[in-house]
Design an enzyme around this catalytic site. Structure first.
Site, PDB file in Angstrom:
ATOM      1  CB  SER A  24      12.695 -71.820  75.205  1.00  0.00           C
ATOM      2  OG  SER A  24      11.483 -71.167  75.545  1.00  0.00           O
ATOM      3  CE  LYS A  31       6.062 -69.444  66.747  1.00  0.00           C
ATOM      4  NZ  LYS A  31       6.251 -67.979  66.729  1.00  0.00           N
ATOM      5  CG  ASP A  85     -11.411 -64.170  63.643  1.00  0.00           C
ATOM      6  OD1 ASP A  85     -11.789 -65.277  63.203  1.00  0.00           O
ATOM      7  OD2 ASP A  85     -12.190 -63.259  63.996  1.00  0.00           O
ATOM      8  CG  ASP A 109       4.365 -65.201  67.941  1.00  0.00           C
ATOM      9  OD1 ASP A 109       4.774 -65.393  69.096  1.00  0.00           O
ATOM     10  OD2 ASP A 109       4.467 -66.065  67.049  1.00  0.00           O
ATOM     11  CB  ALA A 128       9.035 -61.330  53.616  1.00  0.00           C
ATOM     12  CG  ASN A 150      12.530 -60.249  52.491  1.00  0.00           C
ATOM     13  OD1 ASN A 150      13.136 -60.412  53.542  1.00  0.00           O
ATOM     14  ND2 ASN A 150      12.317 -61.242  51.643  1.00  0.00           N
ATOM     15  NE  ARG A 151      20.104 -60.153  51.084  1.00  0.00           N
ATOM     16  CZ  ARG A 151      21.120 -60.608  51.800  1.00  0.00           C
ATOM     17  NH1 ARG A 151      21.560 -61.849  51.614  1.00  0.00           N
ATOM     18  NH2 ARG A 151      21.698 -59.841  52.699  1.00  0.00           N
ATOM     19  N   GLY A 171      13.416 -57.077  71.799  1.00  0.00           N
ATOM     20  CA  GLY A 171      12.686 -58.330  71.654  1.00  0.00           C
ATOM     21  C   GLY A 171      12.302 -58.966  72.969  1.00  0.00           C
TER      22      GLY A 171
END
Length: 273
Positions: A19, A71, A83, A107, A134, A156-157, A235
């Site tokens: 991190s 998380k 919210d 995030d 996803a 998504n796959r 990122g």
């Protein structure tokens, strides 16, 4: 300087040694001359994470950033939440005060800050955004994109997983039939942990390409996009973007002005990216 009265916060996850959050937050603390520390914690299982939260309730910590795999558990342990945390069903910020736990998720805010910083000409309102993936990273991204007025298509796959996420996040989110959807996209976001198999020749000349990973900062996906002359967003910009509201929540004051990007790039070079 750190004393016995130091304000202590940190980040919890497993693994956690990689991190960059301690690098950022401790740099801010030093720049502000604050008596405080930001510490990495590695609970090895949900029971130990819950014990760490209990320590926060007892007043030993101001708060925690939370990363994988805790998380969703963090959100579940909170007494109250914002919210945006409720919408995604997870939290990357826990604030402890008077024996209570408040949950938030920054995030998505970090993603919007990164887009504003590195793609300032991009307009999200009424624009088509394609999100690759996803999972948890995609979930946080989509919530903020919808709030900004975008129309989101998930590619998504596993179509079932994408459909489940779409159903949770409202009528501005749907599942793409195939890769052809990127032709009309103003923004393509890779929320996968792997290199996506997307033909960038299908993208319009004004499209923006973002990769949510920062190891490496310039991924193969971004390199290919840049070679095509497309605007790219990395990122690392998102990581820094979500750190500022985290610092303010945890230490009850905004971070001091400090350009963290050179510090983080030097750190990544030093540890081999």
């Amino acid at each position: 300087m750190i004393t016995g009265a130091a304000a202590v916060a940190g980040i919890a996850g497993d693994p956690i040694a990689h991190s960059l959050s301690p690098v950022m937050h401790n740099a801010w603390l030093a720049a502000a001359g604050m008596d405080g520390a930001y510490v990495p914690f590695r609970p090895r299982d949900p029971a130990r994470f819950e014990a760490l939260v209990a320590a926060g309730r007892a007043g030993l910590l101001l708060g925690l950033n939370v990363t994988a795999p805790f998380k969703e558990q963090a959100f579940g342990l909170a007494d109250s939440s914002t919210d945006r945390a409720r919408r995604v069903g997870s939290a990357n910020i826990l604030v402890f005060e008077d024996g209570r736990v408040h949950a938030d998720s920054a995030d998505g805010e970090g993603l919007l800050i990164a887009l504003t910083d590195q793609a300032p000409k991009l307009t999200l309102r009424d624009s088509l955004v394609v999100v690759l993936g996803a999972g948890g990273a995609a979930r946080a991204a989509v919530g903020s994109l919808v709030d900004a007025g975008a129309e989101v298509r998930l590619l998504n796959r596993s179509r079932d997983r994408a459909e489940a996420l779409s159903a949770e996040l409202g009528d501005r989110v749907s599942v793409a039939e195939d890769e052809a959807v990127v032709r009309d996209a103003a923004l393509i976001i890779n929320a996968l942990s792997i290199q996506p198999a997307i033909d960038l020749d299908h993208l319009s000349a004004g499209a923006v390409v973002m990769d949510m990973t920062y190891r490496p900062v310039e991924t193969a996906f971004l390199k290919a996009a840049r070679a095509r002359g497309l605007t790219t967003v990395d990122g690392l910009a998102m990581l820094v973007g979500q750190a500022a509201p985290s610092f303010e929540a945890l230490f009850r004051r905004p971070p001091p002005p400090l350009d963290l990007r050179p510090l983080l790039l030097a750190h990544l070079e030093g540890v081999g990216g």
